[in-house]
Write a protein that holds these residues in place. Structure first.
Motif, mmCIF file in Angstrom:
data_model
loop_
_atom_site.group_PDB
_atom_site.id
_atom_site.type_symbol
_atom_site.label_atom_id
_atom_site.label_comp_id
_atom_site.label_asym_id
_atom_site.label_seq_id
_atom_site.Cartn_x
_atom_site.Cartn_y
_atom_site.Cartn_z
ATOM 1 N N ALA A 275 9.174 3.570 -10.240
ATOM 2 C CA ALA A 275 8.015 4.250 -10.804
ATOM 3 C C ALA A 275 7.061 3.241 -11.437
ATOM 4 C CB ALA A 275 8.463 5.275 -11.844
ATOM 5 N N ASP A 276 7.622 2.220 -12.094
ATOM 6 C CA ASP A 276 6.775 1.177 -12.677
ATOM 7 C C ASP A 276 5.966 0.464 -11.604
ATOM 8 O OD1 ASP A 276 7.795 1.842 -15.077
ATOM 9 O OD2 ASP A 276 9.158 0.129 -15.250
ATOM 10 N N ALA A 277 6.622 0.188 -10.494
ATOM 11 C CA ALA A 277 5.910 -0.475 -9.397
ATOM 12 C C ALA A 277 4.745 0.397 -8.933
ATOM 13 C CB ALA A 277 6.873 -0.748 -8.241
ATOM 14 N N ALA A 278 4.994 1.707 -8.846
ATOM 15 C CA ALA A 278 3.922 2.617 -8.425
ATOM 16 C C ALA A 278 2.764 2.565 -9.414
ATOM 17 C CB ALA A 278 4.469 4.036 -8.319
ATOM 18 N N LEU A 279 3.098 2.518 -10.712
ATOM 19 C CA LEU A 279 2.044 2.473 -11.729
ATOM 20 C C LEU A 279 1.195 1.210 -11.582
ATOM 21 C CD1 LEU A 279 0.864 3.544 -14.494
ATOM 22 C CD2 LEU A 279 2.275 1.753 -15.492
ATOM 23 N N LEU A 280 1.874 0.077 -11.434
ATOM 24 C CA LEU A 280 1.126 -1.182 -11.327
ATOM 25 C C LEU A 280 0.221 -1.164 -10.094
ATOM 26 C CD1 LEU A 280 3.814 -3.806 -12.366
ATOM 27 C CD2 LEU A 280 2.016 -2.786 -13.746
ATOM 28 N N LEU A 281 0.717 -0.573 -9.022
ATOM 29 C CA LEU A 281 -0.105 -0.523 -7.813
ATOM 30 C C LEU A 281 -1.313 0.384 -7.996
ATOM 31 C CD1 LEU A 281 2.682 -0.605 -5.147
ATOM 32 C CD2 LEU A 281 0.879 -2.283 -5.473
ATOM 33 N N MET A 282 -1.131 1.465 -8.740
ATOM 34 C CA MET A 282 -2.292 2.324 -9.002
ATOM 35 C C MET A 282 -3.323 1.584 -9.847
ATOM 36 S SD MET A 282 -0.917 6.194 -9.486
ATOM 37 C CE MET A 282 0.418 5.967 -10.638
ATOM 38 N N ALA A 283 -2.843 0.764 -10.791
ATOM 39 C CA ALA A 283 -3.775 0.035 -11.648
ATOM 40 C C ALA A 283 -4.545 -1.025 -10.877
ATOM 41 C CB ALA A 283 -3.021 -0.606 -12.821
ATOM 42 N N VAL A 284 -3.931 -1.574 -9.836
ATOM 43 C CA VAL A 284 -4.581 -2.672 -9.128
ATOM 44 C C VAL A 284 -5.361 -2.160 -7.907
ATOM 45 C CG1 VAL A 284 -2.754 -3.329 -7.496
ATOM 46 C CG2 VAL A 284 -4.182 -5.095 -8.500
ATOM 47 N N ALA A 285 -5.116 -0.910 -7.512
ATOM 48 C CA ALA A 285 -5.695 -0.395 -6.265
ATOM 49 C C ALA A 285 -7.220 -0.551 -6.172
ATOM 50 C CB ALA A 285 -5.291 1.066 -6.065
ATOM 51 N N PRO A 286 -7.995 -0.159 -7.200
ATOM 52 C CA PRO A 286 -9.448 -0.274 -7.052
ATOM 53 C C PRO A 286 -9.899 -1.700 -6.747
ATOM 54 C CG PRO A 286 -8.904 1.005 -8.992
ATOM 55 C CD PRO A 286 -7.619 0.425 -8.497
ATOM 56 N N VAL A 287 -9.275 -2.665 -7.420
ATOM 57 C CA VAL A 287 -9.671 -4.055 -7.213
ATOM 58 C C VAL A 287 -9.339 -4.496 -5.794
ATOM 59 C CG1 VAL A 287 -9.350 -6.389 -8.017
ATOM 60 C CG2 VAL A 287 -9.262 -4.533 -9.640
ATOM 61 N N ILE A 288 -8.140 -4.124 -5.328
ATOM 62 C CA ILE A 288 -7.734 -4.539 -3.987
ATOM 63 C C ILE A 288 -8.671 -3.916 -2.949
ATOM 64 C CG2 ILE A 288 -5.868 -4.511 -2.292
ATOM 65 C CD1 ILE A 288 -4.434 -5.799 -4.316
ATOM 66 N N LEU A 289 -9.045 -2.656 -3.166
ATOM 67 C CA LEU A 289 -9.953 -2.003 -2.221
ATOM 68 C C LEU A 289 -11.282 -2.741 -2.157
ATOM 69 C CD1 LEU A 289 -9.380 1.817 -2.749
ATOM 70 C CD2 LEU A 289 -8.813 0.409 -0.768
ATOM 71 N N VAL A 290 -11.828 -3.032 -3.342
ATOM 72 C CA VAL A 290 -13.100 -3.755 -3.370
ATOM 73 C C VAL A 290 -12.952 -5.098 -2.673
ATOM 74 C CG1 VAL A 290 -14.685 -4.962 -4.904
ATOM 75 C CG2 VAL A 290 -14.025 -2.625 -5.406
ATOM 76 N N TYR A 291 -11.851 -5.781 -2.945
ATOM 77 C CA TYR A 291 -11.642 -7.101 -2.359
ATOM 78 C C TYR A 291 -11.460 -7.007 -0.846
ATOM 79 C CZ TYR A 291 -9.622 -11.698 -1.603
ATOM 80 O OH TYR A 291 -9.373 -12.957 -1.138
ATOM 81 N N LEU A 292 -10.776 -5.936 -0.422
ATOM 82 C CA LEU A 292 -10.514 -5.756 1.004
ATOM 83 C C LEU A 292 -11.820 -5.647 1.790
ATOM 84 C CD1 LEU A 292 -8.107 -5.371 2.911
ATOM 85 C CD2 LEU A 292 -8.266 -2.930 2.515
ATOM 86 N N PHE A 293 -12.760 -4.877 1.249
ATOM 87 C CA PHE A 293 -13.962 -4.595 2.020
ATOM 88 C C PHE A 293 -15.117 -5.547 1.725
ATOM 89 C CE2 PHE A 293 -11.729 -0.491 2.073
ATOM 90 C CZ PHE A 293 -11.586 -0.398 3.447
#
Lengths: 309, 323
Positions: A275-293
């Motif tokens: 569950a902690d891993a899921a939380l960290l991924l949710m916190a980083v998701a917006p940045v990764i998306l921006v970086y991806l595109f």
């Protein structure tokens, strides 16, 4: 080494087809690159795979990155737990969007003035801002704490917006460069037609300088979204934390120092660490998306901002 | 292109000279376009309030006995008392050593790793593959420091962390308790910090390498220089300005406050082995007793001076090597 340069021995050339055995240095070269990539990627892939694991699979304690029966329960649990994660995400969005808009607006105005408007002391002022960037801010955090308390801006999202919006030297620098590179003719023509400086800025400079604005907006977004120390210092009210700062307090797993048994009521539903891993991924998701595109804009930010300082 | 960048080794000194010249010339300038002031005003006001003022205030604070929770202590100047106290503060010296160790573990290794990665990536001829490696290498830099450090806290978990799972699977019976042992905690955090930051320097080096004059390398190849010789005698010397830039930008390494706050629990544990000066001053300022902002600012000033000394040392050595 010489084998790598000259290729296969002469006798083999006739028999050489489209594919040849790679030379030793080529193999080493590619292994090194793959090694670098693995070092970067394995922790991330492990996080993703953990976050999708059921407790049975997670507690098998094998270093497997493969998930046999993926589940989203870890994400669902973390997102719904007390409604906190959506709140912290919203706080992050407010602070980030606010600060970045402020930065873009102020840096564009100032950058335009430094590039185009002729006023007394202009270049001295601009150079002063550039030079001041390189003076270490010793005690800056303590001084900021005092300042923000004095202004009643601690525990205040608007205070964070102002504070991060004021990180202006690099944005001003980039906007000035952008506007300097613009052709002058359009502005001269508009000037002849009697446009005011404000109209000139708004109608001509802003549309033409959009690329610079995107660069500073992206740099600002990544910085403010991930900022930790200042936000941590300025916000004690748990309702006002940003997701980056709140992540640490939201973790449900055991401490890093040793094994802590998962709470009984959750044992069969999900692994706390997953569950902690899921939380960290949710916190980083917006940045990764921006970086991806928008990756190329990051490179532009470095070439136009950091490297020219 | 490349050479013009190499000539900019003294870029900051040149900026300073230009600034002094500009200030001297202000008297001869006309007032010109008044709109300029209006356009600059919001940015200037914000920058002065939230950046320039804290710079001066933080410096002044280092010479006061400012305790935030004691009323009217904000301007209670006490000369050099803070520094005298520091000299006999064993925790400070301990933290200073930890900070130096941490810097020694992260800064040189980070620069070498970045340089190696940049040279490797720059020699990938397949365009898409090169773009992929560039994407990968910069990915950790964009991630929030909190996410990275908490992720590594999980990686280092004694029983369930990936690292120890892997080590056990490889046959290591008793892998270390990374964050729980005083010997391992600092190298472990340094490795995590390295993972987080080396992509930044890599991309800067890469941009530098891509900007270099290809003809130089072709000429060297014609003269029979091998790949290694080209790297040693062309690439690395031409990257010197970027070395200096990276060192200047790495101002925060020695303090490493947020990293320690995030990954160790309680902060600095075990046995204060991860208590850097940045963390110690943060705790003095915001977590201990009456919030000694003055003493913390003094320690921060010492860190700042250390960084200036380090940067100027590098700057001077690189300049003499150039001549």
């Amino acid at each position: 080494m010489s084998v790598a340069r000259t290729g296969a021995p002469i006798g083999d050339v006739a028999r050489a087809r489209a594919w040849r055995w790679p030379s030793l240095s080529q193999v080493g070269f590619n292994l090194a690159l793959v090694g670098f990539s693995l070092v970067v990627l394995v922790p991330l892939v492990w996080m993703v795979s953990s976050s999708l694991k059921t407790p049975e699979e997670y507690y098998q304690r094998v270093p497997s990155l493969w998930v046999a029966k993926p589940t989203l329960i870890n994400y669902v649990y973390m997102w719904t737990r007390g409604g906190k994660v959506p709140l912290f995400m919203a706080n992050s969005v407010i602070v980030t969007v606010g600060a970045v808009s402020l930065q873009v607006l102020m840096a564009s105005l100032a950058g335009y003035a430094f590039a185009r408007l002729d006023f007394r002391g202009r270049d001295a002022l601009f150079l002063a801002i550039v030079v001041s960037m390189f003076i270490p801010r010793s005690g800056g955090l303590m001084a900021l704490y005092e300042l923000m308390s004095f202004l009643h801006l601690r525990n205040n999202l608007f205070g964070l917006v102002l504070l991060f919006g004021a990180g202006l030297p690099v944005p001003i620098f980039i906007m000035r460069q952008t506007f300097l590179a613009m052709p002058r003719e359009l502005e001269d023509a508009a000037r002849m037609d009697g446009a005011s400086w404000w109209q000139l800025f708004w109608r001509i400079a802003v549309p033409l300088g959009a690329s610079g604005m995107v660069v500073i907006a992206i740099i600002g977004f990544v910085y403010v979204w991930g900022e930790y120390l200042v936000t941590f210092t300025m916000v004690d009210n748990e309702q006002l934390l940003t997701i980056s700062v709140a992540a640490r307090t939201l973790l449900v797993g055991g401490s890093a120092q040793g094994w802590v048994a998962p709470q009984q009521q959750f044992l069969d539903k999900f692994a706390t660490e997953a569950a902690d891993a899921a939380l960290l991924l949710m916190a980083v998701a917006p940045v990764i998306l921006v970086y991806l595109f928008l990756q190329r804009w990051f490179v532009r930010g470095l070439t136009e901002g950091v490297l020219k300082l | 292109m490349a050479l013009s960048r190499a000539d900019r080794t003294q870029g900051r000194a040149a900026t300073l000279r230009a600034f002094v010249a500009e200030v001297g010339g202000i008297r001869q300038q006309r007032w010109g376009n008044g709109w300029g002031y209006a356009f600059v005003a919001p940015a200037l006001l914000a920058y002065l309030t939230f950046n320039v003022w804290p710079m001066f205030r933080g410096f002044a604070m280092a010479f006061t006995d400012y305790r935030f929770l004691i009323p009217n202590s904000e301007w209670s100047f006490n000369g050099l008392d803070n520094f005298v106290e520091m000299a006999s503060d064993e925790t400070f010296w301990h933290s200073f050593v930890v900070s130096l160790k941490f810097t020694a573990m992260t800064l040189p290794t980070g620069i070498v790793a970045a340089l190696v990665a940049a040279i490797l990536i720059s020699r990938v001829s397949h365009r898409r593959a090169a773009a992929f490696y560039r994407w990968i290498v910069y990915l950790p830099v964009t991630m929030p420091v909190a996410v990275v450090m908490l992720m590594w806290r999980q990686m280092y978990h004694r029983d369930l962390g990936y690292l120890n799972l892997l080590l056990r699977w490889l046959g290591v019976a008793n892998p270390p308790n990374w964050l729980g042992s005083a010997d391992w905690v600092l190298p472990s955090i340094a490795a995590a910090e390295l993972w987080r930051t080396f992509g930044f320097a890599t991309l800067l080096f890469l941009i530098g390498i891509y900007g270099m004059n290809r003809e130089l390398f072709e000429a060297a190849a014609i003269d029979g220089a091998s790949g290694w010789q080209q790297v040693l005698s062309l690439t690395i010397p031409l990257l010197k300005p970027i070395f200096v830039l990276i060192l200047v930008l790495s101002a925060g390494v020695a303090s490493a406050t947020e990293q320690m706050l995030l990954i160790t629990n309680p902060p600095g544990s075990p046995e204060n082995a991860a208590l850097t000066t940045g963390l110690y001053l943060f705790m003095q300022a915001f977590q201990f007793g009456d919030m000694r902002l003055g003493y913390a600012a003094a320690m921060s000033l010492v860190l700042g001076l250390l960084h200036i000394a380090l940067a100027s040392l590098v700057f001077v050595t690189m300049r003499t090597e150039r001549d």
